[in-house]
Design a protein around this motif. Structure first.
Motif, PDB file in Angstrom:
ATOM      1  N   UNK A 161       0.866  -1.170   0.000  1.00 55.68           N
ATOM      2  CA  UNK A 161       0.000   0.000   0.000  1.00 55.68           C
ATOM      3  C   UNK A 161       0.909   1.228   0.000  1.00 55.68           C
ATOM      4  N   UNK A 181       1.580   5.571  -0.089  1.00 50.65           N
ATOM      5  CA  UNK A 181       1.087   6.836   0.455  1.00 50.65           C
ATOM      6  C   UNK A 181       2.032   7.970   0.068  1.00 50.65           C
ATOM      7  N   UNK A 189       2.811  11.793   1.789  1.00 48.08           N
ATOM      8  CA  UNK A 189       2.576  12.751   2.858  1.00 48.08           C
ATOM      9  C   UNK A 189       3.300  14.048   2.522  1.00 48.08           C
ATOM     10  N   UNK A 236       2.973  15.790   9.691  1.00 46.62           N
ATOM     11  CA  UNK A 236       2.779  15.188   8.369  1.00 46.62           C
ATOM     12  C   UNK A 236       1.296  15.083   8.053  1.00 46.62           C
ATOM     13  N   UNK A 275      -1.525  13.590   5.271  1.00 50.00           N
ATOM     14  CA  UNK A 275      -1.719  12.634   4.189  1.00 50.00           C
ATOM     15  C   UNK A 275      -2.273  13.344   2.958  1.00 50.00           C
ATOM     16  N   UNK A 329      -3.470   8.159  -1.109  1.00 48.12           N
ATOM     17  CA  UNK A 329      -3.008   6.793  -0.886  1.00 48.12           C
ATOM     18  C   UNK A 329      -3.557   5.878  -1.980  1.00 48.12           C
ATOM     19  N   UNK A 343       6.927  13.234   1.293  1.00 50.97           N
ATOM     20  CA  UNK A 343       7.417  11.907   1.632  1.00 50.97           C
ATOM     21  C   UNK A 343       6.528  10.843   1.008  1.00 50.97           C
ATOM     22  N   UNK A 393       3.316   0.618   3.171  1.00 53.37           N
ATOM     23  CA  UNK A 393       3.081  -0.445   4.153  1.00 53.37           C
ATOM     24  C   UNK A 393       3.158  -1.735   3.366  1.00 53.37           C
ATOM     25  N   UNK A 429       3.061  -5.677   2.087  1.00 48.47           N
ATOM     26  CA  UNK A 429       1.977  -6.647   2.112  1.00 48.47           C
ATOM     27  C   UNK A 429       2.206  -7.741   3.140  1.00 48.47           C
ATOM     28  N   UNK A 453       2.370  -6.294   8.954  1.00 46.55           N
ATOM     29  CA  UNK A 453       1.300  -5.361   9.277  1.00 46.55           C
ATOM     30  C   UNK A 453       1.814  -4.150  10.026  1.00 46.55           C
ATOM     31  N   UNK A 454       1.203  -3.053   9.762  1.00 42.74           N
ATOM     32  CA  UNK A 454       1.325  -1.895  10.628  1.00 42.74           C
ATOM     33  C   UNK A 454       2.649  -1.175  10.660  1.00 42.74           C
ATOM     34  N   UNK A 455       3.474  -1.295   9.601  1.00 40.98           N
ATOM     35  CA  UNK A 455       4.751  -0.597   9.666  1.00 40.98           C
ATOM     36  C   UNK A 455       4.893   0.307   8.448  1.00 40.98           C
ATOM     37  N   UNK A 456       4.593   1.565   8.636  1.00 42.29           N
ATOM     38  CA  UNK A 456       4.706   2.554   7.565  1.00 42.29           C
ATOM     39  C   UNK A 456       6.164   2.963   7.436  1.00 42.29           C
ATOM     40  N   UNK A 457       6.755   2.714   6.276  1.00 40.81           N
ATOM     41  CA  UNK A 457       8.161   3.028   6.029  1.00 40.81           C
ATOM     42  C   UNK A 457       8.251   4.166   5.038  1.00 40.81           C
ATOM     43  N   UNK A 458       9.049   5.172   5.378  1.00 36.19           N
ATOM     44  CA  UNK A 458       9.149   6.383   4.574  1.00 36.19           C
ATOM     45  C   UNK A 458      10.370   6.395   3.657  1.00 36.19           C
ATOM     46  N   UNK A 500       7.475   7.858  15.988  1.00 36.10           N
ATOM     47  CA  UNK A 500       8.481   8.001  14.942  1.00 36.10           C
ATOM     48  C   UNK A 500       9.487   9.061  15.375  1.00 36.10           C
ATOM     49  N   UNK A 529      -3.767  -2.627   6.450  1.00 36.43           N
ATOM     50  CA  UNK A 529      -2.764  -1.989   5.609  1.00 36.43           C
ATOM     51  C   UNK A 529      -3.311  -0.854   4.771  1.00 36.43           C
ATOM     52  N   UNK A 558      -1.848   6.725   8.287  1.00 39.68           N
ATOM     53  CA  UNK A 558      -1.601   7.113   9.663  1.00 39.68           C
ATOM     54  C   UNK A 558      -1.929   8.593   9.822  1.00 39.68           C
TER      55      UNK A 558
END
Lengths: 114, 113
Positions: A32, A34, A36, A44, A46, A49, A90, A94, A96, A99-104, B35, B98, B102
């Protein structure tokens, strides 16, 4: 590991010109995606997405981005830049598989000249 | 207003001190995050809690200890502050899944002198 690459740490455009900010991800399974925006000394926000469905997504402030699986890209565009678009942008993912870790990505500073 | 709010906005402190940053969200989300944004503006996840349970704990010095008293709150306590801890710390929340973005707080700028 999932990674996100933003090509160009600084992009400069004239007011009214096309804005193109590049983002590529590395993953065999599309994540997924995004975008920002961070204005100076702010948090930040959004912009838009992509999760599933239509690959061209529209966001706030006239921005849009297109998911291209074949190119593993999710570039951000705006047809006509405004002075108020000057900020840092940015790209983030995330993956596939986790789960749950948004990496920039590293971020791209957009400067708009009069 | 619905939001993620964190306090304080600015924090200046001396090396060796202990400090806390508080975060609250009223969006009804079940997951919260911390973060760190360094001087080069790079954003890196530190911790994540889902319904008060720690689910992500990145490689962070154990001087950093998160605490989640309930799913609407996530605090960050930092012991024995070092110069390298100077950064902007952002709290965020989301609904697990997913496809959800955020929502970020406005950040806490920590300066260690």
């Amino acid at each position: 590991a999932q990674s996100v690459t933003q090509l160009g740490s600084h992009v400069s455009v004239s007011e009214g010109a096309l804005v193109l900010l590049r983002c590529n991800y590395s993953s065999s399974v599309p994540p997924y995606l995004f975008w920002y925006v961070q204005y100076p000394n702010q948090g930040l926000q959004l912009l838009l997405k992509y999760t599933t469905g239509a690959t061209l997504v529209k966001g706030i402030n006239g921005f849009e981005a297109e998911f291209k699986k074949s190119e593993t890209s999710f570039h951000l565009t705006k047809p006509s830049a405004h002075m108020s678009d000057a900020a840092e942008y940015f790209c983030a993912v995330i993956p596939a598989t986790v789960l749950g870790k948004l990496t920039f990505g590293q971020g791209t500073i957009l400067t708009v000249h009069p | 207003d619905t939001a993620v709010s964190q306090t304080p906005k600015y924090l200046v402190t001396q090396m060796g001190n202990d400090k806390s940053i508080k975060c609250e969200q009223n969006l009804g989300h079940d997951t919260m995050y911390w973060y760190k944004q360094d001087s080069k503006k790079f954003l890196k996840i530190m911790f994540s809690y889902n319904n008060k349970e720690l689910i992500i704990n990145e490689t962070v010095p154990n001087r950093f200890s998160p605490k989640s008293p309930d799913k609407a709150h996530l605090n960050l306590h930092i012991n024995s502050l070092e110069l390298g801890d100077s950064a902007v710390y952002f709290c965020a929340s989301s609904q697990m899944g997913r496809g959800y973005g955020y929502t970020f707080g406005s950040g806490t700028r920590l300066t260690v002198v």
